[in-house]
Every structure is written in C-alpha cells, then in structure tokens.
Design a protein around this motif. Structure first.
Motif, mmCIF file in Angstrom:
data_model
loop_
_atom_site.group_PDB
_atom_site.id
_atom_site.type_symbol
_atom_site.label_atom_id
_atom_site.label_comp_id
_atom_site.label_asym_id
_atom_site.label_seq_id
_atom_site.Cartn_x
_atom_site.Cartn_y
_atom_site.Cartn_z
ATOM 1 N N LEU A 1 -6.838 1.374 4.700
ATOM 2 C CA LEU A 1 -6.634 0.738 3.405
ATOM 3 C C LEU A 1 -5.893 1.677 2.448
ATOM 4 O O LEU A 1 -4.942 1.269 1.775
ATOM 5 C CB LEU A 1 -7.975 0.305 2.803
ATOM 6 N N ALA A 2 -6.305 2.937 2.414
ATOM 7 C CA ALA A 2 -5.651 3.912 1.536
ATOM 8 C C ALA A 2 -4.193 4.123 1.938
ATOM 9 O O ALA A 2 -3.313 4.243 1.075
ATOM 10 C CB ALA A 2 -6.408 5.241 1.569
ATOM 11 N N ALA A 3 -3.921 4.149 3.247
ATOM 12 C CA ALA A 3 -2.543 4.327 3.720
ATOM 13 C C ALA A 3 -1.684 3.126 3.357
ATOM 14 O O ALA A 3 -0.529 3.288 2.922
ATOM 15 C CB ALA A 3 -2.532 4.564 5.228
ATOM 16 N N ARG B 1 -0.487 8.587 -8.786
ATOM 17 C CA ARG B 1 0.852 8.736 -9.353
ATOM 18 C C ARG B 1 1.565 7.401 -9.543
ATOM 19 O O ARG B 1 2.222 7.160 -10.549
ATOM 20 C CB ARG B 1 1.689 9.651 -8.473
ATOM 21 N N PHE B 2 1.442 6.533 -8.544
ATOM 22 C CA PHE B 2 2.224 5.296 -8.569
ATOM 23 C C PHE B 2 1.401 4.042 -8.850
ATOM 24 O O PHE B 2 1.961 2.961 -8.965
ATOM 25 C CB PHE B 2 2.975 5.121 -7.241
ATOM 26 N N GLY B 3 0.091 4.172 -8.941
ATOM 27 C CA GLY B 3 -0.760 3.002 -9.156
ATOM 28 C C GLY B 3 -1.749 3.246 -10.272
ATOM 29 O O GLY B 3 -1.434 3.111 -11.441
ATOM 30 N N GLY B 4 -2.943 3.627 -9.896
ATOM 31 C CA GLY B 4 -3.980 3.875 -10.880
ATOM 32 C C GLY B 4 -5.240 4.393 -10.216
ATOM 33 O O GLY B 4 -5.320 4.474 -8.994
ATOM 34 N N LYS B 5 -6.195 4.740 -11.048
ATOM 35 C CA LYS B 5 -7.433 5.348 -10.549
ATOM 36 C C LYS B 5 -8.149 4.477 -9.527
ATOM 37 O O LYS B 5 -8.629 4.968 -8.515
ATOM 38 C CB LYS B 5 -8.373 5.671 -11.705
ATOM 39 N N ILE B 6 -8.231 3.198 -9.773
ATOM 40 C CA ILE B 6 -8.963 2.310 -8.865
ATOM 41 C C ILE B 6 -8.327 2.285 -7.478
ATOM 42 O O ILE B 6 -9.013 2.154 -6.464
ATOM 43 C CB ILE B 6 -9.114 0.887 -9.452
ATOM 44 N N LEU B 7 -7.011 2.451 -7.422
ATOM 45 C CA LEU B 7 -6.314 2.429 -6.135
ATOM 46 C C LEU B 7 -6.532 3.716 -5.338
ATOM 47 O O LEU B 7 -6.245 3.758 -4.137
ATOM 48 C CB LEU B 7 -4.823 2.171 -6.341
ATOM 49 N N ALA B 8 -7.045 4.759 -5.977
ATOM 50 C CA ALA B 8 -7.344 6.013 -5.287
ATOM 51 C C ALA B 8 -8.730 6.005 -4.631
ATOM 52 O O ALA B 8 -9.026 6.863 -3.811
ATOM 53 C CB ALA B 8 -7.237 7.186 -6.251
ATOM 54 N N VAL B 9 -9.551 5.024 -4.968
ATOM 55 C CA VAL B 9 -10.930 4.977 -4.466
ATOM 56 C C VAL B 9 -11.013 4.949 -2.931
ATOM 57 O O VAL B 9 -11.798 5.694 -2.349
ATOM 58 C CB VAL B 9 -11.717 3.813 -5.111
ATOM 59 N N LEU C 1 2.681 1.260 -2.605
ATOM 60 C CA LEU C 1 3.073 1.830 -3.897
ATOM 61 C C LEU C 1 4.388 2.593 -3.798
ATOM 62 O O LEU C 1 5.222 2.529 -4.705
ATOM 63 C CB LEU C 1 1.967 2.741 -4.433
ATOM 64 N N LEU C 2 4.581 3.316 -2.694
ATOM 65 C CA LEU C 2 5.852 4.025 -2.494
ATOM 66 C C LEU C 2 7.007 3.050 -2.370
ATOM 67 O O LEU C 2 8.082 3.269 -2.953
ATOM 68 C CB LEU C 2 5.772 4.921 -1.260
ATOM 69 N N LEU C 3 6.806 1.974 -1.620
ATOM 70 C CA LEU C 3 7.856 0.969 -1.472
ATOM 71 C C LEU C 3 8.175 0.309 -2.809
ATOM 72 O O LEU C 3 9.348 0.110 -3.152
ATOM 73 C CB LEU C 3 7.460 -0.077 -0.430
ATOM 74 N N ARG C 4 7.143 -0.024 -3.558
ATOM 75 C CA ARG C 4 7.353 -0.634 -4.876
ATOM 76 C C ARG C 4 8.111 0.307 -5.806
ATOM 77 O O ARG C 4 9.045 -0.099 -6.505
ATOM 78 C CB ARG C 4 6.016 -1.022 -5.500
#
Length: 155
Positions: free
Chosen positions: A135-137, A84-92, A143-146
């Motif tokens: 890492l995911a957390a 939602r707040f970043g991109g596909k690569i950040l969900a890995v 991303l939430l803070l940004r």
C-alpha cells in the motif's frame, strides 16, 4: 521536514537497494529462504527446525543488523515521499509497515536465539507487513506519477 529532503530520499533509496541486496548472502548462508519471507508461524517454525546452529547464528545477526536497517530505509523512503508529495495521513502505511517489520524481526530474533518461540505471531505480522508495504509503495508511486504529470503540464 528532514525525511522530505531530496538528498535524504536519495540516500534512503540507495540504502534500501544495498540492504535488500545484502539479503542474498543471508539466503546463501542459511541455504534457503529466510524467515522474513514465510507468511505463517507454522512455516517459520518448520524452517527454523531445518537450520543448524551456524545457520541460526548467521540468520540471527542478519535479522538484528540487516533487517533492522531495512525497514528504517524503506519506511523512511516511502514515508518521506508520502510526506513530500501528499500528506501526513498518506505516510501512515509506510510507518506501519516499518513498525510491523521491526516487530516481526523481534519475534524472529527471539526464536533464532532460542529465547522465546513467538513465531505464531508471524501469521499476522508478516502478511500485515507485506500488505502495508504494498500500500505504501502504491501510494508513493502514485504521488510521484502525479507530481511528474503536474510538472509536465506546467511546462
């Protein structure tokens, strides 16, 4: 995308909290730490040897039900936030953590049921699971803070 919807993220967050809390009863049933928290196969084998048949059965069912649902909840939440707040690569990392946790659960369920002793794999799986989860957390929190910062700045 389904995982990025606010109601889904709220549900996954609440599910993660509820399932996480359910592990306290599992720890009580096995009178000590559960295998998931032990970082090496050697420590898991020693802990498994301490459990009686009733404790093994309780731990087995908790692994099959609670600890299968848990990585789906936290993995979905962290991946959904990243998407939602970043991109596909950040969900890995979130997806990797959930898949590694499910593999670890399989190893543990096999050992708890007496089917196969593959607990040596925990020496790789468990640290990998915790590392990917951390890492995911961090990614999700960042991303939430940004996103929050950007929302404040746009006002």
């Amino acid at each position: 995308m389904f995982l990025t919807r606010t109601p889904v993220l709220i549900f996954l967050f609440l599910a993660m909290l509820a399932i996480g809390y359910s592990f306290s009863s599992v720890r009580a049933a096995v009178d000590g730490p559960i295998l998931d928290m032990l970082m090496t196969g050697e420590a898991a084998q020693a802990r498994l040897a301490e459990l009686n048949a009733e404790q093994r059965r309780a731990h087995f069912w908790a692994t099959v039900f609670n600890d299968t649902a848990y990585p789906l909840a936290y993995g979905g939440l962290l991946a959904g936030l990243a998407l939602r707040f970043g991109g596909k690569i950040l969900a890995v990392p979130a997806v990797g953590a959930a898949l590694t946790d499910l593999a670890e659960n399989t190893v543990q369920a096999l050992a708890l049921s007496g089917t196969a002793d593959l607990l040596a794999a925990k020496s790789v799986l468990t640290p990998l699971k915790f590392g990917l989860f951390a890492l995911a957390a961090v990614i999700a929190l960042g991303l939430l803070l940004r996103s929050g910062w950007r929302a404040l700045q746009s006002r």
